[in-house]
Structure formats: structure tokens, C-alpha cells
Design an enzyme around this catalytic site. Structure first.
Site, short mmCIF file in Angstrom:
data_model
loop_
_atom_site.label_atom_id
_atom_site.label_comp_id
_atom_site.label_asym_id
_atom_site.label_seq_id
_atom_site.Cartn_x
_atom_site.Cartn_y
_atom_site.Cartn_z
N THR A 27 0.77 -1.11 0.10
CA THR A 27 0.12 0.10 -0.06
C THR A 27 0.91 1.17 0.01
OG1 THR A 27 -1.79 -1.13 1.10
CG2 THR A 27 -1.84 1.30 1.42
N GLY A 177 -5.97 -12.64 0.92
CA GLY A 177 -6.49 -13.52 1.95
C GLY A 177 -5.83 -13.31 3.17
N TYR A 181 -7.55 -8.72 7.19
CA TYR A 181 -8.70 -8.11 6.38
C TYR A 181 -9.96 -9.24 6.11
CZ TYR A 181 -5.28 -4.53 5.76
OH TYR A 181 -4.33 -3.64 5.95
N ARG A 268 6.30 -13.99 12.17
CA ARG A 268 7.19 -12.86 12.37
C ARG A 268 8.65 -13.38 12.52
NH1 ARG A 268 4.56 -8.25 14.32
NH2 ARG A 268 2.35 -8.72 14.78
N GLY A 319 9.28 -6.93 -0.55
CA GLY A 319 8.53 -5.51 0.00
C GLY A 319 9.37 -4.45 -0.11
#
Length: 365
Positions: A27, A177, A181, A268, A319
Site C-alpha cells: 500500500t 486473504g 482483512y 514474524r 517488499g
């Protein structure tokens, strides 16, 4: 010189990739009014290589899917038309482009919802306020539990969005998925408190996700569909009491639809003796899934090469490193130093700063 594992070719469904480095969905909050903007043409094309796979930032499937400022959508004609030149720019450089389809569910507030209505979810239980990196507090409005008879409409929103993505020229779609969310709000037992056919057992909790996958496969074809899952995450108070069973059930169920890929997020990272340690707990899911497997979760060049070489995954999604290094595949090829990302500009509205102004390596003949 020995081949660099991340830079070897791979086939995803019917698509041929020249390397295994994937642009992860991120995002960026620069799609003003939920419409993709011309500055995204440069952003995505900068990160395109011939035969490379890119996944868009999370893209809303309807006017109820929103929960963050200036995130793109793909439910209107205007949005579809705005995506076309962005997709064309990626294709002009030989890239493969998938659109990530998203609905935030209860991770929203009245301000983002049509007519100021309550966000929709599997539950009517809300999320506690979250303190962000900059010290500000994000608050969420109490959600409204979807009635059983309403759920097919949300499934159809995903189907229509997938159809729109193909109309915009995308090669395929990735169903979001993950990360707490709406799909995870159904899948995970910390949130889903339903007593209908969409709640209770693992099979029932996964029904919504699989109905979405089935609808999209029927609409655009299995070889154009991927799905992202994060069974180990607890983002937005969304966790599961048995994440291994959840992840395994989902990838085995997705095998029935023959989708092109499954994109799994690692648990994590831990810090051991001052070094990042990726838990590497996706192997049972990797072994069970019959299509292309993508792993994400804090990988660097060394670790990415290692897991590809060992067969732990087919592809690795990057990312923040890709955000700050538009030419990441080339830097990995040369083992060149990486630009550092600037977290403070991740979600700012500036169309240049922290978006398209990260430097690339100079080309030398």
C-alpha cells in the site's frame, strides 16, 4: 560463474518468468480518491524487468472495501480506465502484472464507508485503537456482522473486480486473504464467532475464502489466479489457534481449483544473536501445494537464494527492499549495495518523494 538461484527462470501456470524475485503488494496511499494516478506508471515500470512478476498494491473490490486513505480500487469504469496505462507500461517492459484484490472488512471506519455506514465483517466485534509508527492513533468503527444471505454479494464483488482487472489488461489477480482483512476475519477463530455455515469448524471458516477463489477461477480461469495467506499473523487482532492446520487446509483446498500460485507470509522474524532469523515454518504448505509457491517475510538476497536453492519455495516476494531499490534484480545480480528505505514516506501523498525518486545503478557498457 554459478547461477544465482533467484535469477533462474520459472514457469507460473502458463507464464514464463526470467527470475524468481517478485514485487510484493505494498500500500502506498497515492491513488487520490481511490483512483490510480499517472505517477503510478513510473513507479511500477521502474520496478519492471522482462519476465519479472509484479503484484499491485492492495486494490479495493467495492465501495465497502475501503479503510485507508487514497488506496486504489477496481470496481468502477473510471478506475479500470486509470489502471490501463499503468498495466501497459509494465507490459511494454516485458513484465507480468497481477492485481491484488482486497476488502478490509472491519479494519475501517464510518468515514471510509458509503453513506457513513458501519464496516462489514464476519463479526460485530470491533478492533481496539492502534498506535502507529508516528505516534498517532488509528481508530476503527464497530463493524456490522454480515447476514448469511449477504455473503454471496461480497463474493460477487470479488468476481466482478477480477473481471475488471482483466479488462484493465492485468495478467491475473491475487486474492488478498492475509493480514487481518475480511477473508481472514472469516478464516481465523479469534475473530469469527458465527454459528452459521461460515463459522465454527475450520471447513466452515474457510468457506468464504474458497467461494471467492472458485468464483474468480470460473470468471477468468485458474491460470490467472493467485492467493496470499498469512496463517501465522496476528495483525489487527486476527489470529488462529492452529495456524499450521489453517494454512495446510487452505492450500490443499486451493489445489482443487488449480490456481497458478499461493503466496504465503512467514511468521514474524526473531532476532537471535543480533541477526534476523526467519522461522521457516511454511514447508508443510509448500509440500502440499501443487502450483507455484511464493514465500514472503523479511528475506534478503542471501536468504532468498538459499531457500530457492533448497526448494523451500519457488519464488520470493520482496517488499521494502524493492520499494527502495527499483532495480532490485540487477542489484542482486551484481551483489551491489542497497538503498535504505525511508519509512516516513511509505504512505505520504507525494507523487515523487519516497515513491519514484529512489536511485538506480548507473549502467556501464
Amino acid at each position: 560463474m554459478a547461477a544465482i538461484p533467484l535469477l533462474t527462470p520459472h514457469k507460473v501456470g502458463k507464464f514464463d518468468l526470467s527470475h524468481r524475485i517478485v514485487l510484493a503488494p505494498m500500500t502506498r496511499s497515492r491513488s487520490y480518491g481511490n483512483v490510480p494516478q499517472p505517477h503510478a506508471i513510473l513507479y511500477y515500470s521502474q520496478r519492471t524487468t522482462k519476465g519479472g512478476l509484479l503484484v499491485t498494491e492492495a486494490t479495493g473490490v467495492s465501495d465497502t472495501a475501503q479503510g485507508y486513505p487514497d488506496t486504489p480500487g477496481i470496481w468502477t469504469k473510471e478506475q479500470v480506465e486509470a489502471w490501463k496505462p499503468i498495466v501497459n507500461a509494465v507490459h511494454a517492459k516485458g513484465g507480468l502484472f497481477f492485481c491484488q484484490l482486497w476488502h478490509v472488512g472491519r479494519t475501517s471506519s464510518y468515514a471510509y464507508q458509503p453513506n457513513g455506514q458501519a464496516p462489514i465483517s464476519s463479526t460485530d466485534r470491533g478492533i481496539a485503537p492502534v498506535t502507529l509508527h508516528d505516534g498517532s492513533v488509528e481508530e476503527f468503527s464497530p463493524p456490522r456482522r454480515l447476514r448469511t444471505e449477504e455473503i454471496p454479494r461480497i463474493v460477487n464483488d470479488f468476481r466482478l473486480a477480477a473481471m475488471n482487472a482483466i479488462e484493465a489488461g492485468f495478467d491475473g489477480v491475487e486474492i488478498h486473504g492475509a493480514n487481518g482483512y475480511i477473508i481472514e476475519q472469516f478464516m481465523k477463530d479469534s475473530v469469527n464467532d458465527r454459528n452459521d455455515e461460515y463459522g465454527g469448524s475450520l471447513e466452515n471458516r474457510c468457506r468464504f475464502a474458497l467461494e471467492i477463489a472458485e468464483a474468480i477461477v470460473e470468471e477468468i480461469g485458474a491460470d490467472r489466479v493467485g492467493m496470499r495467506l498469512s496463517p501465522f499473523s496476528d495483525y489487527m487482532e486476527c489470529w488462529d489457534s492452529n495456524p499450521e492446520a489453517l494454512g495446510l487446509y487452505m492450500v490443499e483446498a486451493l489445489n482443487k481449483y488449480g490456481i497458478a500460485y499461493c503466496h504465503l507470509i512467514e511468521p514474524r522474524m526473531a532476532i537471535v544473536d543480533g541477526r534476523r532469523q526467519i522461522p521457516h515454518r511454511l514447508l508443510p504448505m509448500r509440500k502440499a501445494f501443487k502450483g507455484t509457491f511464493i514465500a514472503a517475510g523479511g528475506y534478503d538476497r542471501e536468504e532468498g537464494n538459499k531457500v530457492v536453492a533448497e526448494g523451500y519455495t519457488d519464488l520470493v516476494a520482496f517488499g521494502r527492499q524493492f520499494l527502495a531499490n527499483p532495480d532490485l534484480p540487477r542489484r542482486f545480480e551484481l551483489n551491489a549495495p542497497l538503498n535504505k528505505y525511508n519509512r516516513s514516506t511509505f504512505y505520504t501523498p507525494d507523487p515523487v518523494v519516497g515513491y519514484t525518486d529512489y536511485p538506480v545503478l548507473e549502467c556501464k557498457n
